[in-house]
Scaffold this active site. Structure first.
Site, PDB file in Angstrom:
ATOM      1  N   ARG A 340     -15.836  31.883   4.938  1.00  0.00           N
ATOM      2  CA  ARG A 340     -17.485  31.416   4.595  1.00  0.00           C
ATOM      3  C   ARG A 340     -18.388  31.157   5.668  1.00  0.00           C
ATOM      4  O   ARG A 340     -19.325  30.324   5.544  1.00  0.00           O
ATOM      5  CB  ARG A 340     -17.443  30.311   3.613  1.00  0.00           C
ATOM      6  CG  ARG A 340     -16.448  30.423   2.602  1.00  0.00           C
ATOM      7  CD  ARG A 340     -16.569  31.388   1.530  1.00  0.00           C
ATOM      8  NE  ARG A 340     -15.450  31.713   0.753  1.00  0.00           N
ATOM      9  CZ  ARG A 340     -14.404  32.583   0.766  1.00  0.00           C
ATOM     10  NH1 ARG A 340     -14.308  33.326   1.918  1.00  0.00           N
ATOM     11  NH2 ARG A 340     -13.405  32.376  -0.202  1.00  0.00           N
ATOM     12  N   ARG A 350     -19.768  25.774   9.390  1.00  0.00           N
ATOM     13  CA  ARG A 350     -18.390  25.443   9.126  1.00  0.00           C
ATOM     14  C   ARG A 350     -17.502  25.910  10.289  1.00  0.00           C
ATOM     15  O   ARG A 350     -17.686  27.139  10.498  1.00  0.00           O
ATOM     16  CB  ARG A 350     -17.975  26.111   7.739  1.00  0.00           C
ATOM     17  CG  ARG A 350     -17.695  25.091   6.616  1.00  0.00           C
ATOM     18  CD  ARG A 350     -16.363  25.698   6.125  1.00  0.00           C
ATOM     19  NE  ARG A 350     -16.693  25.799   4.636  1.00  0.00           N
ATOM     20  CZ  ARG A 350     -16.010  26.404   3.766  1.00  0.00           C
ATOM     21  NH1 ARG A 350     -15.054  27.139   3.978  1.00  0.00           N
ATOM     22  NH2 ARG A 350     -16.159  26.053   2.352  1.00  0.00           N
ATOM     23  N   ARG A 356      -8.176  26.185   0.786  1.00  0.00           N
ATOM     24  CA  ARG A 356      -7.861  27.181  -0.347  1.00  0.00           C
ATOM     25  C   ARG A 356      -8.708  28.355  -0.269  1.00  0.00           C
ATOM     26  O   ARG A 356      -8.061  29.454  -0.781  1.00  0.00           O
ATOM     27  CB  ARG A 356      -8.500  26.341  -1.735  1.00  0.00           C
ATOM     28  CG  ARG A 356     -10.133  26.297  -1.852  1.00  0.00           C
ATOM     29  CD  ARG A 356     -10.336  26.099  -3.305  1.00  0.00           C
ATOM     30  NE  ARG A 356     -10.422  24.748  -3.398  1.00  0.00           N
ATOM     31  CZ  ARG A 356     -11.451  23.747  -3.306  1.00  0.00           C
ATOM     32  NH1 ARG A 356     -12.485  24.277  -3.004  1.00  0.00           N
ATOM     33  NH2 ARG A 356     -11.578  22.531  -3.638  1.00  0.00           N
ATOM     34  N   TRP A 487      -9.648  23.002  -7.370  1.00  0.00           N
ATOM     35  CA  TRP A 487     -10.530  24.483  -7.217  1.00  0.00           C
ATOM     36  C   TRP A 487     -11.972  24.185  -7.316  1.00  0.00           C
ATOM     37  O   TRP A 487     -12.759  24.712  -6.534  1.00  0.00           O
ATOM     38  CB  TRP A 487      -9.857  25.525  -7.945  1.00  0.00           C
ATOM     39  CG  TRP A 487     -10.960  26.740  -7.939  1.00  0.00           C
ATOM     40  CD1 TRP A 487     -10.864  27.745  -7.102  1.00  0.00           C
ATOM     41  CD2 TRP A 487     -12.220  26.984  -8.621  1.00  0.00           C
ATOM     42  NE1 TRP A 487     -11.901  28.725  -7.105  1.00  0.00           N
ATOM     43  CE2 TRP A 487     -12.508  28.166  -8.242  1.00  0.00           C
ATOM     44  CE3 TRP A 487     -12.585  26.417 -10.088  1.00  0.00           C
ATOM     45  CZ2 TRP A 487     -13.705  28.982  -8.723  1.00  0.00           C
ATOM     46  CZ3 TRP A 487     -13.711  27.014 -10.362  1.00  0.00           C
ATOM     47  CH2 TRP A 487     -14.261  28.225  -9.967  1.00  0.00           C
ATOM     48  N   ASP A 489     -15.159  22.516  -6.745  1.00  0.00           N
ATOM     49  CA  ASP A 489     -15.771  21.631  -5.785  1.00  0.00           C
ATOM     50  C   ASP A 489     -16.605  20.527  -6.624  1.00  0.00           C
ATOM     51  O   ASP A 489     -17.161  19.536  -5.618  1.00  0.00           O
ATOM     52  CB  ASP A 489     -16.930  22.279  -4.793  1.00  0.00           C
ATOM     53  CG  ASP A 489     -16.196  23.164  -3.866  1.00  0.00           C
ATOM     54  OD1 ASP A 489     -14.888  22.994  -3.460  1.00  0.00           O
ATOM     55  OD2 ASP A 489     -16.748  24.350  -3.241  1.00  0.00           O
ATOM     56  N   LYS A 632     -24.116  28.063 -10.842  1.00  0.00           N
ATOM     57  CA  LYS A 632     -22.807  27.845 -10.069  1.00  0.00           C
ATOM     58  C   LYS A 632     -22.011  27.011 -11.416  1.00  0.00           C
ATOM     59  O   LYS A 632     -21.769  27.439 -12.302  1.00  0.00           O
ATOM     60  CB  LYS A 632     -23.164  26.818  -9.046  1.00  0.00           C
ATOM     61  CG  LYS A 632     -23.890  27.727  -7.972  1.00  0.00           C
ATOM     62  CD  LYS A 632     -24.162  27.032  -6.601  1.00  0.00           C
ATOM     63  CE  LYS A 632     -22.977  26.443  -6.047  1.00  0.00           C
ATOM     64  NZ  LYS A 632     -22.656  26.887  -4.517  1.00  0.00           N
ATOM     65  N   GLU A 633     -21.239  25.999 -10.697  1.00  0.00           N
ATOM     66  CA  GLU A 633     -20.387  25.256 -11.572  1.00  0.00           C
ATOM     67  C   GLU A 633     -20.880  24.681 -12.948  1.00  0.00           C
ATOM     68  O   GLU A 633     -20.323  24.088 -13.663  1.00  0.00           O
ATOM     69  CB  GLU A 633     -19.767  24.249 -10.632  1.00  0.00           C
ATOM     70  CG  GLU A 633     -18.793  24.679  -9.504  1.00  0.00           C
ATOM     71  CD  GLU A 633     -19.300  24.648  -8.415  1.00  0.00           C
ATOM     72  OE1 GLU A 633     -20.391  25.057  -8.232  1.00  0.00           O
ATOM     73  OE2 GLU A 633     -18.663  24.931  -7.262  1.00  0.00           O
ATOM     74  N   GLN A 686     -21.054  35.197  -5.660  1.00  0.00           N
ATOM     75  CA  GLN A 686     -20.084  33.893  -5.878  1.00  0.00           C
ATOM     76  C   GLN A 686     -20.373  33.776  -7.473  1.00  0.00           C
ATOM     77  O   GLN A 686     -19.429  33.481  -8.208  1.00  0.00           O
ATOM     78  CB  GLN A 686     -20.635  32.981  -5.014  1.00  0.00           C
ATOM     79  CG  GLN A 686     -19.836  31.335  -5.387  1.00  0.00           C
ATOM     80  CD  GLN A 686     -20.573  30.336  -4.675  1.00  0.00           C
ATOM     81  OE1 GLN A 686     -21.687  30.069  -5.350  1.00  0.00           O
ATOM     82  NE2 GLN A 686     -20.205  29.724  -3.865  1.00  0.00           N
ATOM     83  N   GLY A 706     -14.691  33.973  -2.817  1.00  0.00           N
ATOM     84  CA  GLY A 706     -13.598  33.981  -3.421  1.00  0.00           C
ATOM     85  C   GLY A 706     -13.013  35.200  -4.302  1.00  0.00           C
ATOM     86  O   GLY A 706     -12.306  35.602  -4.958  1.00  0.00           O
TER      87      GLY A 706
END
Ligand code: GLC
Length: 797
Positions: A340, A350, A356, A487, A489, A632-633, A686, A706
């Site tokens: 990433r 990063r 993962r 998984w 975040d 997103k999530e 994503q 991913g």
């Protein structure tokens, strides 16, 4: 609006309108020297790390500028343009262009007022430099005098963040020189002669195969006052003024003048890299051979196309073929290489591989390149701590046996990761299983691999330790604790709260270990694993089944997340698909929860991660609340989860559904709605904004996600039904009833398989007959032992 199309034979995507809704990018190079380039030549280059090895500047969130610009100028009229449409941006009725993104190279072809430009940007195979090969042709009837200017904006120092923010320092450590055919940039050059040579960095921007008529090494002088990349004063003037940088901002700019008779072409190359002066000189001499780039570009194609050829499919759906054969596969290699770290979105701060993320990324290339996959598997396993948990981030300079652990303050300080995540090592089970099943290399289980902190153990014992870690971190009801995240975040379920996703992963891990133990004739472990599987199965049934759905987890306070009566986030996608993937749900239960997913989560662009989005009823650890609804999530379409959905439907034998879900979020299937999706039609994102958003369908975070590997697994194992195990290959395609069949060419354990799937009766799954080299086989299984070097396989559904 359509901006381009696939060229399947060339394994390219051609952008025929340069004013794409977002920069549409490609990757060049290898982990040693990487580059990202947009269809308008924007982007940046780096040695090893996008954050710490940055060579040329790029301003995030500012379209795609600057980039690797080549300006062209008519020396009779003074009119100038660029070889990519931007940055000059001539009117599109007069300026024609095609950008051809390929595997490891990008070609920009343009034509403006009788001058054709063809630029190929690439990083030679296994090299640490980049080449901008230029060919200019006079397509008109009269002689033309044309100037070409190459421009690269160096960073002041390699560390990207410092270059952007620490201007009181970085602007005063660098300078540029002109050396006949190149601009040399030095950083901290005094150290060369004195204390610490390793502090010194030198980069060059050179011209090979043509003479330098003028040069500039200073950005301000190149651009001119109050100007921009679209109208540099030096290009306007037709001459670079020879200013070199001493403090402030360096650049490399080189100018060559050409005279082209009608129909005549000229070829030359700009070169860029982090090299010492002598090396730069040497490279420029080598590239005086203008045929060298063609050889290097061919070498790149041979390299990439060779890897991709290990699975080639020909189905009735071109979109599917283009993705599986080339683009999804290529994206899998890119995520595998760069994790990433470096894209037009990720700045690369990063400094390592997310545990993962990378263990999952590996799954995307196993069917194409198991040898490369294995190296990374071993590397990631060496990121496991001796008590079984994993380093959430395995640093690029990872030093197995000597690393600090997440419980150490030093690790937290260095990586920003405060503690363990519940799922990290759980990903090893499907990944190691896929590798061993693909290759038959069972002996790898005995290979000794170090732990991150101390000691070493066989791969087999590493896997058992991963299980121990989960068993030693149980929360409420004896289910796996959610820890800092699973998984997802955005789910902080803590040391006592529990994750149903991880419970299902653990259930799957018991199954894999049972198989490995059986193979190794380790009866004790085999027994223990199957007992654990039964024990956890019982708890999952009692605690995770919410009557008509699998719930998502239980908070520290015992509150169940994802139950039917919840006002928000009452249904979550992953526990439903993973109930099927893990083997926990039987067919009836599996189909029932998938039905619910279809009713409550599916949209025209894919199924939402959960719904309804959080607005008012989030629990304390539900960080998804921070995002806008349908983002997103927080109820967005998280695309990685679409891969699991496709796989789950395929495992249930429902090819129609699997493929329908596949198409909903397939980039190639959205080629004609690029103004809605925005992103590259050949790349997975994503996530996609969903129904609560005024911009439903808009997709974000290109390339490094991913999604690539998970969807690939959904295609290869799911839809195409290539399901190897320890002793051979099971063929279980799950396809739309409308397909009368398809073919695949697969290299499996060094043998060639030509597979023909016939579907005369319009089925979606299952099989009636299988022939291997003319012999009827048992079931739908091909034992590896009967394979010859080349095999004709026919499966009738
Ligand atoms: C992003 C992260 C990944 C995480 C996922 C879901 O893809 O890279 O680590 O699992 O989001 O939150």
């Amino acid at each position: 609006m359509t901006y381009g199309h696939f060229d399947a034979a060339a394994r390219e995507y051609h952008i025929t309108r340069p004013d794409t809704p977002a920069p549409w990018a490609n990757y060049l190079g290898s982990p040693a020297y990487g580059a990202i380039i947009s269809n308008n030549a924007g982007g940046y280059s780096f040695v090893k790390s996008g954050a710490a090895g940055r060579l040329i500047r790029y301003r995030f969130n500012e379209q795609d500028k600057p980039g690797r610009y080549i300006y062209l100028r008519d020396d009779e009229t003074g009119d100038f343009w660029s070889a990519s449409w931007q940055p000059v941006g001539k009117p599109l009725d007069a300026y024609k262009s095609v950008c051809k993104h390929g595997t490891g190279y990008t070609v920009l072809e343009s034509e403006y007022k009788g001058v054709k430009a063809e630029v190929c940007y690439y990083v030679p195979h296994n090299a640490e430099r980049e080449v901008w090969r230029v060919k200019l042709t006079n397509t008109g009837q009269a002689k033309r005098r044309v100037s070409a200017f190459g421009f690269a904006e160096f960073t002041c120092e390699s560390y990207y963040e410092q270059d952007q923010v620490n201007l009181q320092y970085t602007q005063f450590i660098t300078r540029t020189y002109f050396k006949d055919s190149f601009i040399l940039q030095t950083i901290n050059e005094n150290c060369l002669n004195a204390v610490n040579e390793s502090r010194v960095e030198t980069r060059f921007f050179g011209l090979a195969g043509a003479g330098v008529d003028s040069y500039c090494g200073d950005r301000a002088a190149f651009l001119g006052k109050y100007r921009d990349y679209g109208n540099p004063v030096s290009v306007e003037n037709g001459k670079l003024d020879g200013t070199l940088n001493y403090n402030l901002n360096p650049c490399g700019a080189l100018h060559t003048k050409l005279e082209l008779a009608p129909g005549e072409s000229a070829s030359f190359a700009f070169l860029l890299g982090q090299k010492r002066e002598a090396q730069a000189k040497d490279l420029i001499t080598r590239y005086a051979d203008t045929a060298l780039p063609d050889r290097e570009i061919n070498e790149l194609k041979t390299f990439w196309h060779g890897k991709l050829a290990n699975l080639t499919i020909d189905t009735p759906d071109e979109r599917f073929n283009n993705m599986v054969n080339t683009w999804n596969a290529y994206q899998c290699f890119i995520t595998f290489n760069w994790s990433r770290a470096a894209s037009l979105i990720y700045c690369g701060q990063r400094n390592g591989y997310g545990y993962r993320d990378t263990v999952q990324d590996i799954q995307g290339i196993i069917h194409l390149d198991p040898v490369t996959a294995l190296e990374k598997i071993k590397f990631m396993v060496s990121g496991q701590v001796s008590h079984g948990g994993a380093l959430p981030l395995v640093k690029y300079n990872h030093n197995p046996g000597k690393e600090n652990k997440p419980e150490d303050a030093s690790y937290q300080k260095e990586t920003g990761h405060p503690s363990y995540r519940a799922d990290d090592t759980m990903w090893l089970f499907p990944t190691v299983w896929k590798y061993i099943a693909e290759t038959g290399d069972v002996n790898i289980l005995d290979e000794n691999i170090p732990y991150a902190d101390e000691g070493s153990d066989s791969l087999y014992n590493h896997l058992l330790k991963a299980i121990d870690f989960s068993l030693n971190h149980l929360g409420i009801h004896g289910l796996p604790a959610g820890l800092h995240a699973d998984w997802n975040d955005c789910l902080r379920l803590g040391a006592n709260g529990v994750s149903v996703f991880v419970a299902l992963q653990l259930y799957y891990a018991f199954e894999i270990m049972t198989r490995f133990a059986a193979h190794k004739a380790d009866a004790g472990t085999e027994k223990r694993m199957s007992e654990l599987k039964a024990r956890f199965g019982k708890i999952i049934e009692e605690r995770c089944w919410g009557g008509d759905r699998f719930v998502r987890g239980v908070t520290e306070h015992g509150e169940v997340v994802g139950k039917k009566t919840d006002p928000e986030a009452s249904l979550w996608l992953n526990p439903q698909s993973w109930a099927v993937i893990s083997g926990f749900a039987d067919e009836g239960r599996g189909k029932a929860v998938m039905e619910l997913v279809r009713e409550q989560l599916n949209t025209k662009y894919g199924a939402r991660l959960m719904a309804p989005s959080y607005r008012k009823h989030a629990f304390d650890g539900a960080l998804a609340l921070l995002f806008n609804p349908s983002t997103k999530e927080n109820g967005g379409i998280f695309l990685q989860s679409q891969g699991w959905l496709v796989l789950a439907e395929a495992l249930l034998g429902r090819g129609g559904r699997a493929f329908e879900y596949y198409l909903e979020s397939c980039p190639a299937a959205q080629n004609d709605i690029a103004d809605i999706r925005l992103m590259e039609p050949y790349v997975y994102s994503q996530f996609t904004e969903s129904v609560d958003s005024p911009f439903e369908g808009r997709s974000h975070v290109h390339w490094l996600t991913g999604t690539a590997s998970t969807v690939m697994v959904g295609c290869v194992e799911g839809i195409l039904g290539l399901r190897p195990d320890l002793n051979g290959l099971r063929l279980s395609p799950a396809i739309p009833a409308g397909w009368s069949g398809f073919t695949m060419e697969k290299v499996f354990r060094g043998k060639k398989l030509s597979i023909k799937v016939k579907n005369p009766n319009g089925k979606e799954g299952g099989f009636t007959k299988l022939y291997v080299n003319g012999q009827a086989a048992e079931g739908n299984y091909i034992p590896a032992a009967i394979l010859k070097d080349e095999n004709e396989i026919v499966l009738e559904m």
